[in-house]
Every structure is written in structure tokens, then in C-alpha cells.
Design a protein around this motif. Structure first.
Motif, PDB file in Angstrom:
ATOM      1  N   GLU A   1      -8.558  -2.806   6.962  1.00 44.43           N
ATOM      2  CA  GLU A   1      -8.340  -1.788   6.178  1.00 44.43           C
ATOM      3  C   GLU A   1      -9.965  -1.732   6.069  1.00 44.43           C
ATOM      4  O   GLU A   1     -10.892  -2.239   6.672  1.00 44.43           O
ATOM      5  CB  GLU A   1      -8.487  -2.339   4.384  1.00 44.43           C
ATOM      6  CG  GLU A   1      -7.081  -3.176   4.504  1.00 44.43           C
ATOM      7  CD  GLU A   1      -7.379  -3.673   2.391  1.00 44.43           C
ATOM      8  OE1 GLU A   1      -5.943  -5.056   2.168  1.00 44.43           O
ATOM      9  OE2 GLU A   1      -8.156  -4.294   2.276  1.00 44.43           O
TER      10      GLU A   1
ATOM     11  N   ASP B   1      -6.177  -6.766  -8.418  1.00 43.27           N
ATOM     12  CA  ASP B   1      -7.763  -6.358  -7.496  1.00 43.27           C
ATOM     13  C   ASP B   1      -7.841  -5.744  -7.082  1.00 43.27           C
ATOM     14  O   ASP B   1      -7.399  -4.679  -6.306  1.00 43.27           O
ATOM     15  CB  ASP B   1      -7.621  -7.782  -6.052  1.00 43.27           C
ATOM     16  CG  ASP B   1      -7.900  -9.204  -7.039  1.00 43.27           C
ATOM     17  OD1 ASP B   1      -7.598  -9.204  -7.871  1.00 43.27           O
ATOM     18  OD2 ASP B   1      -7.374 -10.015  -5.524  1.00 43.27           O
TER      19      ASP B   1
ATOM     20  N   ASN C   1      -7.030  -2.707  -4.594  1.00 48.01           N
ATOM     21  CA  ASN C   1      -6.972  -3.748  -2.940  1.00 48.01           C
ATOM     22  C   ASN C   1      -5.369  -4.131  -3.339  1.00 48.01           C
ATOM     23  O   ASN C   1      -5.083  -4.257  -2.109  1.00 48.01           O
ATOM     24  CB  ASN C   1      -7.782  -4.886  -3.643  1.00 48.01           C
ATOM     25  CG  ASN C   1      -8.407  -5.361  -2.117  1.00 48.01           C
ATOM     26  OD1 ASN C   1      -8.084  -5.580  -0.930  1.00 48.01           O
ATOM     27  ND2 ASN C   1      -9.136  -6.898  -2.350  1.00 48.01           N
ATOM     28  N   GLU C   2      -5.402  -5.219  -4.275  1.00 48.15           N
ATOM     29  CA  GLU C   2      -4.034  -5.767  -4.179  1.00 48.15           C
ATOM     30  C   GLU C   2      -3.225  -6.286  -5.546  1.00 48.15           C
ATOM     31  O   GLU C   2      -4.370  -6.125  -6.296  1.00 48.15           O
ATOM     32  CB  GLU C   2      -3.593  -6.490  -3.270  1.00 48.15           C
ATOM     33  CG  GLU C   2      -4.832  -7.808  -3.157  1.00 48.15           C
ATOM     34  CD  GLU C   2      -4.983  -9.251  -2.264  1.00 48.15           C
ATOM     35  OE1 GLU C   2      -4.707  -8.822  -1.726  1.00 48.15           O
ATOM     36  OE2 GLU C   2      -5.227 -10.226  -2.527  1.00 48.15           O
TER      37      GLU C   2
ATOM     38  N   LYS D   1       1.081  -1.228  -0.186  1.00 45.20           N
ATOM     39  CA  LYS D   1      -0.068   0.166  -0.488  1.00 45.20           C
ATOM     40  C   LYS D   1       0.974   1.233  -0.513  1.00 45.20           C
ATOM     41  O   LYS D   1       0.508   1.919  -0.568  1.00 45.20           O
ATOM     42  CB  LYS D   1      -0.913  -0.331   1.235  1.00 45.20           C
ATOM     43  CG  LYS D   1      -2.138  -1.087   0.938  1.00 45.20           C
ATOM     44  CD  LYS D   1      -2.949  -1.333   2.400  1.00 45.20           C
ATOM     45  CE  LYS D   1      -3.828  -2.594   2.621  1.00 45.20           C
ATOM     46  NZ  LYS D   1      -4.936  -2.338   1.572  1.00 45.20           N
TER      47      LYS D   1
ATOM     48  N   PHE E   1     -11.112  -2.327  -6.724  1.00 42.20           N
ATOM     49  CA  PHE E   1     -12.583  -1.534  -6.110  1.00 42.20           C
ATOM     50  C   PHE E   1     -13.186  -1.511  -7.135  1.00 42.20           C
ATOM     51  O   PHE E   1     -12.340  -0.281  -7.541  1.00 42.20           O
ATOM     52  CB  PHE E   1     -13.068  -1.194  -4.914  1.00 42.20           C
ATOM     53  CG  PHE E   1     -13.105  -2.557  -4.024  1.00 42.20           C
ATOM     54  CD1 PHE E   1     -13.581  -3.376  -3.823  1.00 42.20           C
ATOM     55  CD2 PHE E   1     -11.698  -2.193  -2.708  1.00 42.20           C
ATOM     56  CE1 PHE E   1     -13.349  -4.320  -2.409  1.00 42.20           C
ATOM     57  CE2 PHE E   1     -11.259  -3.370  -1.691  1.00 42.20           C
ATOM     58  CZ  PHE E   1     -12.253  -4.377  -1.989  1.00 42.20           C
TER      59      PHE E   1
ATOM     60  N   GLU F   1     -15.903  -5.817  -7.070  1.00 32.19           N
ATOM     61  CA  GLU F   1     -14.707  -6.498  -7.168  1.00 32.19           C
ATOM     62  C   GLU F   1     -14.562  -6.764  -8.530  1.00 32.19           C
ATOM     63  O   GLU F   1     -14.375  -7.805  -9.145  1.00 32.19           O
ATOM     64  CB  GLU F   1     -15.400  -7.731  -5.702  1.00 32.19           C
ATOM     65  CG  GLU F   1     -14.941  -7.037  -4.708  1.00 32.19           C
ATOM     66  CD  GLU F   1     -15.183  -8.488  -3.702  1.00 32.19           C
ATOM     67  OE1 GLU F   1     -14.358  -9.105  -3.253  1.00 32.19           O
ATOM     68  OE2 GLU F   1     -15.414  -8.461  -2.710  1.00 32.19           O
TER      69      GLU F   1
END
Length: 377
Positions: free
Chosen positions: A232, A318, A333-334, A154, A320, A239
Motif C-alpha cells: 500500500e 479504520d 484503510n480496512e 479492497k 485515514f 488515523e
């Protein structure tokens, strides 16, 4: 530095491992072993037991499939092997019959490391392979390590100007010494929140926390897998996942059409059971039903993430996505540098929808690795 490989490369498919994702690695290996073209590659399957023993296993994908809800495992029986201690000795050595077996196992042109989680996906194995000058599929030491660590990931993504959701992180020792301070940081995110081990995958150890009364138990569950915890805020949006592949010709990384994950059963989120044990509880749609301009934005963002992390070979990003907000509605997200690779996993499904079938995808990754120079890069 060497760049030569044999006419028919020998591939060591490495899977299992010491992490809590051992079984998922085995399932991934079953799919890959079934897909590798034996006319083009010699294959040496090597399993790593939960205790860390490297053993030769039968070249039989059915032994490691997920059947009847039973999770597969690498058996302890089998000839023990290890990476060579000197570069000139080759990639694999037979530990049980060194005199008789070394010649047969010595040469390995490339390792396909299908390990998920710590001790495999986090840079540790990649460092070991670098020490022996062994080519391998996927990201290097740094990209693997920071992509596995949700806090470091992050920080890097934010530094690259990419949008991530609100979050905080703390170590177990800080929780023990200053629980009130940690709780205040979580409170500032607003409930519900997701409490996660910083360095784990497959949704293992993750809890959805509705309020303060559930926080301590969730932290304890996360700490059971990793002393560093990431919390988080819940992010609204669909998603969406997108696959990334390096280009064989050295051009910009390629992206798949995006896919969408929807939890439709009795699960609070896309947890381990929903991913692997309850197929009726989740809907995977590929390609995702998104406007063309949003799809383009998702694919651009996936490349930005891949390059910001210094990833190599492959990754699944991934996100949102709120389609009504355009670029502003995309939150990262990651990134997963060794995504689930079963034939039913989202990564190969997205590439199939893009026109790259499972065997072709595996071949592309092996060819990328065989192009990789050994030694200092």
C-alpha cells in the motif's frame, strides 16, 4: 430452522487459536470473561492451543491478562472438547470422558469466538459453527473471509464506490518468477510503502519501506506469514477508527463516536509493539477532535463499509481522514470483523464514549447472536 434458546443461555467463549495473534486473543478473552454478567449467562471458557487443541480452561480472566509485558497462552492441559458431529447432539462434546461428560457440555446456545487472524477470524471457524447449527457472535463465512483478506477487501470496497488508497498485490510465487515486474508495480505507488501479509492482523509481518533496497526483506517478512502480499502507498491523513454495531431491532447499524490513533514514540507506524507492549508510544484519543460534519461523514462511511462487506454483529472500520477535504478526504484503510476487545482497546473505548459500557457492549453482542436463526439463512 430453530430459533429457541434456554432461559439462561450458555455461552462458550472461544479464544487462543493457531494464528500469530494467539496471545492477543487471550488478552481479549480476559476482558470479555470479566465483563459477562453471570446472572444472565452461563459461561464455558474454551481455549484453543497453538497446536489447535480445544480445551476447557478455568473461568479465571486473570490467567489470560497481559501482565508485565508477558504474553498469555492457552495451556495444553485440560479436558479436550470438540463441536458435535451431528446437529442433534448439541454444540460441545467432551473427548476425554465422553460417557460422563457429554451431558454437562452438550448444550451451548451461542459461541463468542474471540479469535483473531487465520483459523478463527477468516471464515474457517464460522463455517465450522454453521455446519453444527451453532449460533455465534459476529460476521458469517463470506464477510469474515473477505474482510480478513486485504486484497479481496479492497476489491469489494472499490466496487462499492468507497475510496481506498493506491495499492498492489502479488503472490510469493510471482515475486520469485518476476521480481522486476512486482518491483515496477511497487515503484508506481511511490515510496514509502507498507508491505503486508494479505491475511494477518495486529500489524504482524508489516514493514514500512522507505526505498527499493528495503523491499526484498519486507516481502520476505510478509511471506513468512502469508504467501499473498499486499503493498500500500502511504496515505496522508489522521488515523481514525469507528465502531459499528448491528441494531437489535433490525434498524440501520449503529456507529460509535470516532477515535484517533497517534504514534508518538519511537515507532515508524502503529506496529505490534506500539499496540500491545509500549503504551507510552501511542496516544489513543476518544472521541477524536474532529469537526462535527467530518464526524458525521466518518460514521456514514463506516456504515457503508460494514454493509458493503456484508458484516454482521460488530466491526471496527479504520480510515485515514484529512478534515480539510470533507468527504473527499476520507480513505478507507480496512475493516476488522473481530476487533481487539480488551478493556483498553479502541473498540470498547469508542463505545464507552458513545454511552455503551463494556459489559453492556458484550451483552448487546450476545443478544444479537441469540436472535440469529440457525440453519440456512
Amino acid at each position: 430452522m430453530s430459533t429457541q434458546v434456554s432461559a439462561k443461555p450458555r455461552v462458550a467463549v472461544l479464544f487462543g487459536g493457531r494464528s500469530s495473534e494467539h496471545a492477543i486473543s487471550c488478552v481479549t478473552a480476559a476482558g470479555v470473561l470479566a465483563a459477562i454478567d453471570r446472572e444472565r449467562y452461563d459461561v464455558v471458557p474454551v481455549g484453543i492451543t497453538r497446536a489447535g487443541r480445544w480445551v476447557l480452561v478455568p473461568d479465571d480472566p486473570t490467567l489470560f491478562e497481559l501482565t508485565g509485558g508477558k504474553l498469555p497462552e492457552v495451556p495444553a492441559a485440560g479436558t479436550r472438547v470438540a463441536l458435535a458431529q451431528e446437529v442433534s447432539e448439541g454444540a460441545l462434546q467432551n473427548l476425554d470422558e465422553p460417557a460422563a461428560g457429554v451431558a454437562a457440555l452438550q448444550r451451548v446456545d451461542v459461541v463468542l469466538p474471540l479469535l483473531h487472524g487465520p483459523f478463527g477470524e477468516d471464515g474457517t471457524l464460522q463455517g465450522l459453527l454453521e455446519l453444527s447449527d451453532t449460533r455465534y457472535v459476529g460476521s458469517g463465512v463470506l464477510a469474515s473471509a473477505v474482510s480478513m483478506d486485504k486484497q479481496a477487501m479492497k476489491v469489494l470496497l472499490e466496487g462499492a464506490g468507497l475510496r481506498v488508497g493506491p495499492w498492489t498485490s502479488f503472490h510469493a510465487r510471482r515475486w520469485a518468477a518476476d521480481e522486476a515486474g512486482c518491483r515496477a508495480e511497487v515503484e508506481a505507488l511511490g515510496y514509502p510503502v507498507f508491505v503486508k501479509p494479505a491475511r494477518a492482523g495486529s500489524s504482524i509481518g508489516i514493514s514500512r519501506v522507505q526505498g527499493p533496497g528495503e523491499l526484498a526483506a519486507a516481502v520476505a517478512e510478509a511471506v513468512a506469514h502469508d504467501p499473498k502480499v499486499v503493498v500500500e502507498a502511504a496515505v496522508s491523513g489522521r488515523e481514525i477508527e469507528c465502531g459499528v454495531l448491528e441494531d437489535l431491532a433490525g434498524g440501520e447499524p449503529r456507529t460509535s463516536v470516532p477515535g484517533e490513533v497517534e504514534v508518538v514514540g519511537d515507532h515508524d507506524f502503529y506496529d505490534f509493539e506500539a499496540k500491545y507492549l509500549d503504551s507510552a508510544g501511542v496516544r489513543l484519543t476518544c472521541p477524536a477532535d474532529l469537526p462535527a460534519e467530518v464526524v458525521a461523514s466518518v460514521r456514514r462511511t463506516a456504515v457503508r463499509v460494514f454493509e458493503a462487506m456484508g458484516a454482521e454483529g460488530l466491526a471496527r472500520v479504520d480510515l485515514f481522514v484529512d478534515p480539510e477535504r470533507g468527504e473527499e478526504g476520507i480513505v478507507v484503510n480496512e475493516i476488522n470483523t473481530m476487533p481487539g476487545f480488551t478493556p483498553h482497546s479502541m473498540f470498547p473505548r469508542m463505545w464507552a464514549a458513545t454511552g455503551v459500557d463494556y459489559p453492556e457492549l458484550v451483552d448487546h453482542l450476545l443478544q444479537l447472536a441469540l436472535q440469529r436463526p440457525t440453519g440456512l439463512r
